[in-house]
Write an enzyme that holds these catalytic residues in place. Structure first.
Site, PDB file in Angstrom:
ATOM      1  N   VAL A 126       0.474  -1.559  -0.162  1.00 18.20           N
ATOM      2  CA  VAL A 126      -0.474   0.048  -0.063  1.00 18.20           C
ATOM      3  C   VAL A 126       1.105   1.211   0.004  1.00 18.20           C
ATOM      4  O   VAL A 126       1.014   2.151  -1.184  1.00 18.20           O
ATOM      5  CB  VAL A 126      -0.419   0.108   1.144  1.00 18.20           C
ATOM      6  CG1 VAL A 126      -1.955   0.992   0.937  1.00 18.20           C
ATOM      7  CG2 VAL A 126      -2.060  -1.262   1.120  1.00 18.20           C
ATOM      8  N   ASP A 165       5.361  -5.143   8.693  1.00 18.45           N
ATOM      9  CA  ASP A 165       6.114  -4.981   9.559  1.00 18.45           C
ATOM     10  C   ASP A 165       6.301  -6.413  10.135  1.00 18.45           C
ATOM     11  O   ASP A 165       8.003  -6.544  10.607  1.00 18.45           O
ATOM     12  CB  ASP A 165       5.343  -4.132  10.223  1.00 18.45           C
ATOM     13  CG  ASP A 165       4.703  -3.282  10.544  1.00 18.45           C
ATOM     14  OD1 ASP A 165       6.000  -1.818  10.040  1.00 18.45           O
ATOM     15  OD2 ASP A 165       3.601  -2.495  10.344  1.00 18.45           O
ATOM     16  N   HIS A 202       7.625   3.643   9.692  1.00 14.08           N
ATOM     17  CA  HIS A 202       7.043   3.071  10.732  1.00 14.08           C
ATOM     18  C   HIS A 202       7.485   2.879  11.384  1.00 14.08           C
ATOM     19  O   HIS A 202       8.887   2.583  11.644  1.00 14.08           O
ATOM     20  CB  HIS A 202       6.264   1.907  11.168  1.00 14.08           C
ATOM     21  CG  HIS A 202       5.052   1.358  12.042  1.00 14.08           C
ATOM     22  ND1 HIS A 202       4.053   2.455  12.387  1.00 14.08           N
ATOM     23  CD2 HIS A 202       3.896   0.315  11.727  1.00 14.08           C
ATOM     24  CE1 HIS A 202       3.355   1.908  12.953  1.00 14.08           C
ATOM     25  NE2 HIS A 202       3.286   0.955  13.123  1.00 14.08           N
ATOM     26  N   SER A 237     -29.192  21.582  14.139  1.00 16.47           N
ATOM     27  CA  SER A 237     -29.934  21.938  15.232  1.00 16.47           C
ATOM     28  C   SER A 237     -30.458  22.512  16.500  1.00 16.47           C
ATOM     29  O   SER A 237     -28.757  21.579  17.196  1.00 16.47           O
ATOM     30  CB  SER A 237     -31.426  20.881  15.217  1.00 16.47           C
ATOM     31  OG  SER A 237     -30.738  20.315  16.184  1.00 16.47           O
TER      32      SER A 237
HETATM   33  N1  LIG Z   1      -0.575   0.977   4.102  1.00 14.25           N
HETATM   34  C1  LIG Z   1      -0.282   2.012   4.829  1.00 14.25           C
HETATM   35  O1  LIG Z   1      -1.164   3.410   3.853  1.00 14.25           O
HETATM   36  C2  LIG Z   1       0.165   2.823   5.833  1.00 14.25           C
HETATM   37  C3  LIG Z   1       0.433   3.844   6.429  1.00 14.25           C
HETATM   38  C4  LIG Z   1       1.968   4.648   7.460  1.00 14.25           C
HETATM   39  C5  LIG Z   1       2.483   3.564   7.499  1.00 14.25           C
HETATM   40  N2  LIG Z   1       2.589   2.687   6.913  1.00 14.25           N
HETATM   41  C6  LIG Z   1       3.694   1.315   7.099  1.00 14.25           C
HETATM   42  O2  LIG Z   1       4.287   1.355   5.899  1.00 14.25           O
HETATM   43  C7  LIG Z   1       5.193  -0.130   6.049  1.00 14.25           C
HETATM   44  C8  LIG Z   1       4.400  -0.618   4.506  1.00 14.25           C
HETATM   45  O3  LIG Z   1       2.825  -1.277   5.571  1.00 14.25           O
HETATM   46  P1  LIG Z   1       1.917  -1.303   3.760  1.00 14.25           P
HETATM   47  O4  LIG Z   1       0.748  -1.332   4.382  1.00 14.25           O
HETATM   48  O5  LIG Z   1       2.538  -0.783   2.591  1.00 14.25           O
HETATM   49  O6  LIG Z   1       2.676  -2.740   4.082  1.00 14.25           O
HETATM   50  P2  LIG Z   1       1.973  -4.376   3.251  1.00 14.25           P
HETATM   51  O7  LIG Z   1       0.934  -5.079   4.729  1.00 14.25           O
HETATM   52  O8  LIG Z   1       1.017  -4.013   2.290  1.00 14.25           O
HETATM   53  O9  LIG Z   1       2.867  -5.746   2.839  1.00 14.25           O
HETATM   54  C9  LIG Z   1       4.310  -4.616   1.920  1.00 14.25           C
HETATM   55  C10 LIG Z   1       4.664  -5.553   0.855  1.00 14.25           C
HETATM   56  O10 LIG Z   1       5.157  -6.362   1.688  1.00 14.25           O
HETATM   57  C11 LIG Z   1       5.679  -7.629   1.068  1.00 14.25           C
HETATM   58  N3  LIG Z   1       5.560  -9.451   1.832  1.00 14.25           N
HETATM   59  C12 LIG Z   1       5.215  -9.113   2.686  1.00 14.25           C
HETATM   60  N4  LIG Z   1       5.440 -10.194   3.919  1.00 14.25           N
HETATM   61  C13 LIG Z   1       6.993 -10.713   3.353  1.00 14.25           C
HETATM   62  C14 LIG Z   1       8.196 -11.810   3.515  1.00 14.25           C
HETATM   63  N5  LIG Z   1       8.055 -12.452   4.212  1.00 14.25           N
HETATM   64  N6  LIG Z   1       8.732 -11.002   2.434  1.00 14.25           N
HETATM   65  C15 LIG Z   1       8.876 -10.307   1.115  1.00 14.25           C
HETATM   66  N7  LIG Z   1       7.310  -9.714   0.874  1.00 14.25           N
HETATM   67  C16 LIG Z   1       6.908  -9.989   2.030  1.00 14.25           C
HETATM   68  C17 LIG Z   1       3.754  -7.643   0.034  1.00 14.25           C
HETATM   69  O11 LIG Z   1       3.828  -8.760   0.123  1.00 14.25           O
HETATM   70  C18 LIG Z   1       2.983  -6.358   0.095  1.00 14.25           C
HETATM   71  O12 LIG Z   1       3.961  -6.390  -1.110  1.00 14.25           O
HETATM   72  C19 LIG Z   1       4.870  -1.012   7.013  1.00 14.25           C
HETATM   73  O13 LIG Z   1       5.585  -0.706   8.376  1.00 14.25           O
HETATM   74  C20 LIG Z   1       3.507   0.158   7.786  1.00 14.25           C
HETATM   75  O14 LIG Z   1       3.126   0.251   9.122  1.00 14.25           O
HETATM   76  C21 LIG Z   1       1.960   1.612   6.088  1.00 14.25           C
HETATM   77 MG   LIG Z   2      -0.031   1.719  11.636  1.00 18.62          MG
END
Ligand SMILES: NC(=O)c1ccc[n+]([C@@H]2O[C@H](COP(=O)([O-])OP(=O)(O)OC[C@H]3O[C@@H](n4cnc5c(N)ncnc54)[C@H](O)[C@@H]3O)[C@@H](O)[C@H]2O)c1
Ligand SMILES: [Mg+2]
Ligand SMILES: CC(C)(O)[C@@H](O)C(=O)O
Ligand SMILES: [Mg+2]
Length: 347
Positions: free
Chosen positions: A40, A100, A124, A270
């Site tokens: 994401v 994470d 994060h 209201s």
């Molecule tokens: N989702 C958000 O909008 C958002 C917002 C702020 C911060 N964050 C932080 O950003 C970071 C990424 O979050 P996200 O939601 O984009 O992640 P996500 O859960 O969408 O995962 C990102 C990618 O990691 C891959 N992945 C998962 N396990 C794996 C593994 N063992 N080996 C290889 N690839 C693997 C998944 O296939 C995916 O393509 C995290 O630290 C999250 O806390 C996310």
């Molecule tokens: Mg979060």
């Protein structure tokens, strides 16, 4: 830095006026930014950086759906899209944007590519703060920095395309090169942040985990479900219960809160509604305060991290999450919601 008064407390904020895009490009002109992970945040940050003129590559597992998504988004295999290790080797700044839990699995591989002078970037504070559980302990000769957009990566991209921005927190855990500050601020501006709020890794993760479990996601669904159930038990139709619980909030009242605050929204309702809301909000606060205190304690004790790591590290974690999301989607309240959404006059 601009000093801004937040309800009587002065805080330093980085603005795009003092740190314009041109300056960010100048600071990062010799860097290769490797965005590892394309879930994401990965797409939002990588595409915004690319469109803002930075040198970006993406690292993703080959033969995965997200690899195909990256190709569909315009990343070119062998030029700007690589497998994770190759991208990590090429990057001078490594944006660690796997989930994470996924970061833990990949860490032993990734750390081999953290040669002196590189920067390790998180969105994060999770991996660093809960190091006893994650094992993520970076070498001392790299910068360790954080830009955490305060919203979904989907919104980060949408707001960028609309010519706006999403505010982010930023933090420095380790400044090995003396350039950590300019690197982190330039990256924050580059990924599409509007303003940048200073924090540290621990405060970021404690507040973020509380927020998403609390008022942003967990609590809001709980309150919706409780009110909907009360209305249904008392003979109200699904459409009436949904309209009075969710639809009016998202379509009519929250935009007013976003525009000018809670009192402004109240003032546009209201005097009957104002009297009732002013009487009842404190009761709801008192009822939920112990739950929020329990939640924060669980975050601070590392229990939320442990739960998240354990459940999101199983091979079928995605299917399990999807099953629970399906249950929510198929509940009467959200099925009523789907029908109500189709009847929006502008739809
Ligand atoms: N989702 C958000 O909008 C958002 C917002 C702020 C911060 N964050 C932080 O950003 C970071 C990424 O979050 P996200 O939601 O984009 O992640 P996500 O859960 O969408 O995962 C990102 C990618 O990691 C891959 N992945 C998962 N396990 C794996 C593994 N063992 N080996 C290889 N690839 C693997 C998944 O296939 C995916 O393509 C995290 O630290 C999250 O806390 C996310
Ligand atoms: Mg979060
Ligand atoms: C988008 C959120 C909820 O703000 C983020 O913290 C996440 O974990 O996805
Ligand atoms: Mg968040």
């Amino acid at each position: 830095m601009a000093t801004i008064n937040f309800g009587g407390v002065l805080e330093e904020v980085v603005t795009r006026e003092e740190f314009p895009m041109e300056k960010a490009r100048e600071v990062l002109k010799n860097e290769v930014i490797a965005v590892i992970g394309y879930g994401v945040q990965g797409p939002g940050q990588a595409l915004n950086l690319k469109d803002n003129g930075f040198n970006v590559i993406v690292g993703q597992r080959k033969n995965s759906k997200t690899w195909d998504k990256a190709v569909a988004d315009g990343w070119v295999p062998g030029e700007t899209l690589f497998d994770i290790e190759e991208a990590a080797a090429k990057g001078t700044i490594i944006q660690f944007l796997l989930s994470d839990a996924g970061q833990i699995t990949l860490w032993p591989t990734l750390k081999q590519h953290l040669t002196p002078g590189k920067a390790l970037y998180f969105s994060h504070g999770f991996g660093i703060t809960y190091k006893e559980q994650t094992g993520i302990i970076p070498p001392a000769d790299v910068d360790v920095i954080l830009v955490a957009p305060k919203g979904s990566g989907t919104s980060l991209r949408r707001l960028f395309l609309a010519g706006q921005g999403l505010n982010s927190s930023y933090a420095i855990f380790q400044d090995a090169t003396g350039r950590a500050k300019e690197r982190v601020v330039a990256l924050g501006i580059g990924v599409g942040s509007g303003y940048l709020f200073e924090t540290d890794f621990k405060k970021e993760v404690f507040s973020d985990l509380t927020g998403e479990r609390g008022s942003l996601m967990g609590c809001i669904q709980g309150i919706f479900a409780a009110q909907y159930e009360t209305l249904r038990r008392n003979g109200h139709s699904p459409s009436e219960a949904f309209n009075e619980t969710v639809e009016e909030l998202t379509q009519s009242l929250m935009p007013l809160v976003a525009e000018n605050g809670m009192d402004w929204m109240y003032a546009n309702c209201s005097t009957t509604a104002q009297r009732g809301a002013l009487d009842w909000w404190k009761k709801f606060k008192d009822a939920t305060q112990p739950v929020f205190d329990e939640l924060y304690a669980s975050v601070a004790a590392g229990k939320e991290a442990a739960r998240s790591i354990a459940s999101n590290s199983t091979p079928d974690y995605r299917e399990k999450l999807n099953e629970e999301l399906k249950e929510l989607r198929e509940s009467e309240m959200w099925q009523a919601g789907a029908a109500v959404r189709k009847l929006r006059p502008n739809a």
